[in-house]
Motif scaffolding. Structure first.
Motif, mmCIF file in Angstrom:
data_model
loop_
_atom_site.group_PDB
_atom_site.id
_atom_site.type_symbol
_atom_site.label_atom_id
_atom_site.label_comp_id
_atom_site.label_asym_id
_atom_site.label_seq_id
_atom_site.Cartn_x
_atom_site.Cartn_y
_atom_site.Cartn_z
ATOM 1 N N MET A 1 0.838 -1.192 0.000
ATOM 2 C CA MET A 1 0.000 0.000 0.000
ATOM 3 C C MET A 1 0.878 1.250 0.000
ATOM 4 O O MET A 1 1.861 1.324 0.732
ATOM 5 N N VAL A 2 0.525 2.212 -0.815
ATOM 6 C CA VAL A 2 1.238 3.481 -0.897
ATOM 7 C C VAL A 2 0.478 4.523 -0.084
ATOM 8 O O VAL A 2 -0.758 4.602 -0.152
ATOM 9 N N THR A 3 1.223 5.320 0.680
ATOM 10 C CA THR A 3 0.618 6.369 1.497
ATOM 11 C C THR A 3 1.129 7.726 1.053
ATOM 12 O O THR A 3 2.340 7.942 0.986
ATOM 13 N N ASP A 4 0.209 8.640 0.757
ATOM 14 C CA ASP A 4 0.564 10.018 0.422
ATOM 15 C C ASP A 4 0.105 10.914 1.565
ATOM 16 O O ASP A 4 -1.095 11.013 1.836
ATOM 17 N N VAL A 5 1.035 11.572 2.243
ATOM 18 C CA VAL A 5 0.698 12.549 3.272
ATOM 19 C C VAL A 5 0.903 13.926 2.648
ATOM 20 O O VAL A 5 2.031 14.332 2.374
ATOM 21 N N LEU A 6 -0.190 14.636 2.436
ATOM 22 C CA LEU A 6 -0.171 15.858 1.650
ATOM 23 C C LEU A 6 -0.495 17.072 2.511
ATOM 24 O O LEU A 6 -1.315 17.000 3.423
ATOM 25 N N ASP A 7 0.151 18.177 2.186
ATOM 26 C CA ASP A 7 -0.141 19.456 2.816
ATOM 27 C C ASP A 7 -0.778 20.343 1.747
ATOM 28 O O ASP A 7 -0.093 20.763 0.810
ATOM 29 N N PRO A 8 -2.073 20.616 1.842
ATOM 30 C CA PRO A 8 -2.737 21.389 0.788
ATOM 31 C C PRO A 8 -2.145 22.777 0.567
ATOM 32 O O PRO A 8 -2.372 23.387 -0.482
ATOM 33 N N ARG A 9 -1.374 23.297 1.536
ATOM 34 C CA ARG A 9 -0.756 24.607 1.346
ATOM 35 C C ARG A 9 0.341 24.553 0.293
ATOM 36 O O ARG A 9 0.597 25.552 -0.388
ATOM 37 N N HIS A 10 0.974 23.429 0.168
ATOM 38 C CA HIS A 10 2.158 23.339 -0.696
ATOM 39 C C HIS A 10 2.048 22.292 -1.795
ATOM 40 O O HIS A 10 2.663 22.443 -2.861
ATOM 41 N N ASP A 11 1.303 21.234 -1.537
ATOM 42 C CA ASP A 11 1.222 20.154 -2.520
ATOM 43 C C ASP A 11 0.116 20.435 -3.527
ATOM 44 O O ASP A 11 -0.994 20.828 -3.151
ATOM 45 N N PRO A 12 0.383 20.230 -4.817
ATOM 46 C CA PRO A 12 -0.670 20.437 -5.829
ATOM 47 C C PRO A 12 -1.742 19.369 -5.715
ATOM 48 O O PRO A 12 -1.543 18.322 -5.094
ATOM 49 N N GLU A 13 -2.883 19.643 -6.298
ATOM 50 C CA GLU A 13 -3.979 18.676 -6.289
ATOM 51 C C GLU A 13 -3.535 17.385 -6.969
ATOM 52 O O GLU A 13 -3.071 17.401 -8.108
ATOM 53 N N PRO A 14 -3.659 16.253 -6.294
ATOM 54 C CA PRO A 14 -3.269 14.982 -6.925
ATOM 55 C C PRO A 14 -4.133 14.685 -8.146
ATOM 56 O O PRO A 14 -5.316 15.048 -8.199
ATOM 57 N N GLY A 15 -3.568 14.000 -9.108
ATOM 58 C CA GLY A 15 -4.303 13.664 -10.318
ATOM 59 C C GLY A 15 -5.510 12.792 -10.072
ATOM 60 O O GLY A 15 -6.455 12.798 -10.861
ATOM 61 N N TYR A 16 -5.501 12.062 -8.968
ATOM 62 C CA TYR A 16 -6.610 11.158 -8.671
ATOM 63 C C TYR A 16 -7.695 11.808 -7.817
ATOM 64 O O TYR A 16 -8.674 11.155 -7.467
ATOM 65 N N TRP A 17 -7.541 13.089 -7.451
ATOM 66 C CA TRP A 17 -8.415 13.673 -6.430
ATOM 67 C C TRP A 17 -9.875 13.736 -6.863
ATOM 68 O O TRP A 17 -10.773 13.425 -6.091
ATOM 69 N N GLU A 53 -3.863 1.579 -3.389
ATOM 70 C CA GLU A 53 -3.488 0.203 -3.725
ATOM 71 C C GLU A 53 -3.608 0.029 -5.227
ATOM 72 O O GLU A 53 -4.655 0.357 -5.807
ATOM 73 N N GLY A 54 -2.553 -0.445 -5.838
ATOM 74 C CA GLY A 54 -2.569 -0.600 -7.290
ATOM 75 C C GLY A 54 -2.764 0.720 -8.007
ATOM 76 O O GLY A 54 -3.332 0.761 -9.106
ATOM 77 N N GLY A 55 -2.313 1.790 -7.406
ATOM 78 C CA GLY A 55 -2.452 3.109 -8.002
ATOM 79 C C GLY A 55 -3.796 3.762 -7.767
ATOM 80 O O GLY A 55 -3.977 4.937 -8.086
ATOM 81 N N ARG A 56 -4.761 3.032 -7.189
ATOM 82 C CA ARG A 56 -6.104 3.569 -6.985
ATOM 83 C C ARG A 56 -6.306 3.933 -5.518
ATOM 84 O O ARG A 56 -5.964 3.142 -4.623
ATOM 85 N N PRO A 57 -6.871 5.112 -5.240
ATOM 86 C CA PRO A 57 -7.142 5.484 -3.845
ATOM 87 C C PRO A 57 -8.125 4.520 -3.192
ATOM 88 O O PRO A 57 -9.133 4.143 -3.785
ATOM 89 N N CYS A 58 -7.825 4.132 -1.964
ATOM 90 C CA CYS A 58 -8.725 3.254 -1.218
ATOM 91 C C CYS A 58 -9.047 3.816 0.161
ATOM 92 O O CYS A 58 -9.758 3.167 0.937
ATOM 93 N N GLY A 59 -8.538 5.007 0.452
ATOM 94 C CA GLY A 59 -8.840 5.623 1.731
ATOM 95 C C GLY A 59 -8.286 7.026 1.804
ATOM 96 O O GLY A 59 -7.323 7.368 1.105
ATOM 97 N N VAL A 60 -8.892 7.870 2.641
ATOM 98 C CA VAL A 60 -8.417 9.236 2.835
ATOM 99 C C VAL A 60 -8.792 9.684 4.244
ATOM 100 O O VAL A 60 -9.843 9.304 4.770
ATOM 101 N N VAL A 61 -7.907 10.471 4.861
ATOM 102 C CA VAL A 61 -8.125 10.965 6.217
ATOM 103 C C VAL A 61 -7.726 12.439 6.269
ATOM 104 O O VAL A 61 -6.663 12.826 5.780
ATOM 105 N N SER A 62 -8.592 13.239 6.883
ATOM 106 C CA SER A 62 -8.309 14.654 7.110
ATOM 107 C C SER A 62 -8.091 14.877 8.598
ATOM 108 O O SER A 62 -8.820 14.333 9.427
ATOM 109 N N ALA A 63 -7.088 15.690 8.940
ATOM 110 C CA ALA A 63 -6.795 15.913 10.357
ATOM 111 C C ALA A 63 -6.121 17.264 10.547
ATOM 112 O O ALA A 63 -5.672 17.906 9.595
ATOM 113 N N ALA A 64 -6.047 17.676 11.792
ATOM 114 C CA ALA A 64 -5.281 18.847 12.208
ATOM 115 C C ALA A 64 -4.172 18.374 13.138
ATOM 116 O O ALA A 64 -4.409 17.539 14.022
ATOM 117 N N TRP A 65 -2.962 18.881 12.933
ATOM 118 C CA TRP A 65 -1.830 18.514 13.763
ATOM 119 C C TRP A 65 -1.692 19.579 14.866
ATOM 120 O O TRP A 65 -1.315 20.716 14.617
#
Length: 345
Positions: A1-17, A53-65
Motif C-alpha cells: 500500500m502506498v501512502t501520500d501525506v499531503l499538505d494542501p498549502r504546498h502540494d498540488p492537487e493529486p491527479g486522482y483527487w 493500492e494498485g495506483g487507486r485510492p482506497c482511503g483518505v483521512v483529514s486531520a489537524a496537527w
C-alpha cells in the motif's frame, strides 16, 4: 500500500483527487481548492492522508496537527512542532467523519483508521505523535474506538431530516406537532406577505462572499467554544467554497436596499446534502424574526424538489430540530493515546 501525506498549502492537487471525491461522495468542503484555502487560514497544519493500492485510492483521512505551539489567534507557522496529537475530523462540516475507506467494514472504518492511519502518521511525524482525537464516530464504531486507556465520550447528536417520504413542504409541515405546525404556517405567511424581503435559492457562485462573510461572522461570535479549528467565514475560504458546483445558497435580501439579511449554505450530495452555514442579522439591526425556521422550510422544499433523501442539519439546538422532524443520530469522540511502540493503546 502506498501512502501520500499531503499538505494542501504546498502540494498540488493529486491527479486522482476528482475520482477519489466522486468515489467517496465527498462534498464541496473536500475540494482541493477549498482545502488549500482553509489550510492557509488555519491555526494548525492540516495534513490530508491518502492510501492507494494498485495506483487507486482506497482511503483518505483529514486531520489537524495540534501541538504546544497551537494558538487561537495565530496561524500555523512553517515549523510543525515535535510533540502533539492529530485531531481527526471532517475538513468543513463537523457532522461528517474525517475519513473514508473503500472497504470500511461494519464499524464504519474506525478499525481501519487505527490500524492503517496511525502507523502511517507515526512514520511521517515520528515518536512525537502522542495521540489521536477521533471525532464523528458512529454507533457502529464505538467498540472499535474504545479500549484500555482510551476515553470515549458521546458528543452532540447530529440532526438529520428525512424528506424522501414527502411530496412538498406542506407535507413535511403537516407531519409535525400541532403547535410547531401552526408556528411555521404563521412564519411562512409572514414572509410571503412581506414585499421587503426576497428569498433566493441560487448556486453558490452567484452569492457575494464578502456579504456572506459579514453575516456569518455574527453567528460565529456566538460559538467561540472550539479554539483550534480554522474559521470558515474568512472571505478567501468562502470565495473558494461558494464557487464549487455543488454548493447552494439560500439568502434573504432587503428589496429596498439590497442588504443581505440572512444566509445559509448547503453542500449538495446525491442523497444527503448538509446545511453547512447559517447567519442572520438580529431583528434590532434590520433582520427578520423567524428567518431560521423559514430557512428550514426552504431547505426542505429544495431537497424534495431535487430528489434528495434527507438533509443533515448538523449539531446544536437538537431539541428544537427534533420538533422540526429531525431524527437525532448519536456520535462519539475517542481520545486514543499512542506509546513509543507505535501502536494505539
Amino acid at each position: 500500500m502506498v501512502t501520500d501525506v499531503l499538505d494542501p498549502r504546498h502540494d498540488p492537487e493529486p491527479g486522482y483527487w476528482t475520482a477519489l471525491r466522486e468515489q467517496a461522495g465527498l462534498r464541496a468542503d473536500w475540494s482541493w481548492e477549498v482545502l488549500a484555502t482553509q489550510a492557509w487560514a488555519a491555526r494548525t497544519p492540516q495534513p490530508v492522508t491518502v492510501f492507494r493500492e494498485g495506483g487507486r485510492p482506497c482511503g483518505v483521512v483529514s486531520a489537524a496537527w495540534v501541538t504546544g505551539r497551537t494558538r487561537r489567534h495565530r496561524f500555523a507557522g512553517t515549523g510543525r512542532g515535535w510533540f502533539g496529537g492529530l485531531d481527526v475530523r471532517g475538513p468543513g462540516a463537523s457532522s461528517q467523519p474525517g475519513w473514508w475507506f473503500a472497504e470500511p467494514g461494519a464499524d464504519g472504518g474506525v478499525a481501519r483508521l487505527l490500524e492503517t492511519y496511525v502507523p502511517a502518521m507515526r512514520a511521517e511525524l515520528g515518536p512525537g505523535l502522542r495521540g489521536l482525537l477521533v471525532r464523528q464516530v458512529g454507533e457502529t464504531g464505538r467498540e472499535a474506538a474504545g479500549g484500555r486507556f482510551r476515553l470515549l465520550r458521546r458528543t452532540e447528536d447530529i440532526a438529520v431530516l428525512d424528506v424522501a417520504g414527502f411530496g412538498s413542504r406542506d407535507d413535511w409541515m403537516n407531519s409535525l406537532a400541532r403547535k410547531r405546525k401552526q408556528n411555521l404556517r404563521k412564519i411562512f405567511r409572514t414572509f410571503d406577505a412581506d414585499p421587503s424581503v426576497e428569498v433566493r435559492c441560487v448556486p453558490g457562485k452567484e452569492a457575494d462572499p464578502v456579504a456572506v462573510a459579514e453575516v456569518l461572522r455574527l453567528n460565529e461570535r456566538k460559538h467561540r467554544d472550539v479554539p483550534i479549528v480554522p474559521l470558515p467565514h474568512f472571505t478567501g475560504y468562502l470565495t473558494a467554497l461558494l464557487r464549487q458546483p455543488d454548493v447552494v445558497v439560500i439568502s434573504y435580501h432587503d428589496t429596498r436596499t439590497g442588504r443581505l439579511l440572512a444566509v445559509a449554505t448547503v453542500l449538495d450530495h446525491p442523497a444527503r446534502p448538509i446545511a453547512r452555514h447559517w447567519g442572520a442579522l438580529p431583528p434590532e439591526d434590520g433582520g427578520r424574526a423567524g428567518a431560521y425556521f423559514h430557512f428550514y422550510g426552504e431547505a426542505v422544499r429544495w431537497a424534495i424538489a431535487n430528489g434528495r433523501e434527507s438533509v443533515v442539519f448538523g449539531k446544536k439546538m437538537q431539541e428544537m430540530k427534533a420538533t422540526l422532524g429531525a431524527r437525532l443520530v448519536p456520535q462519539y469522540a475517542a481520545a486514543v493515546p499512542l506509546l513509543a511502540s507505535r501502536r494505539p493503546t
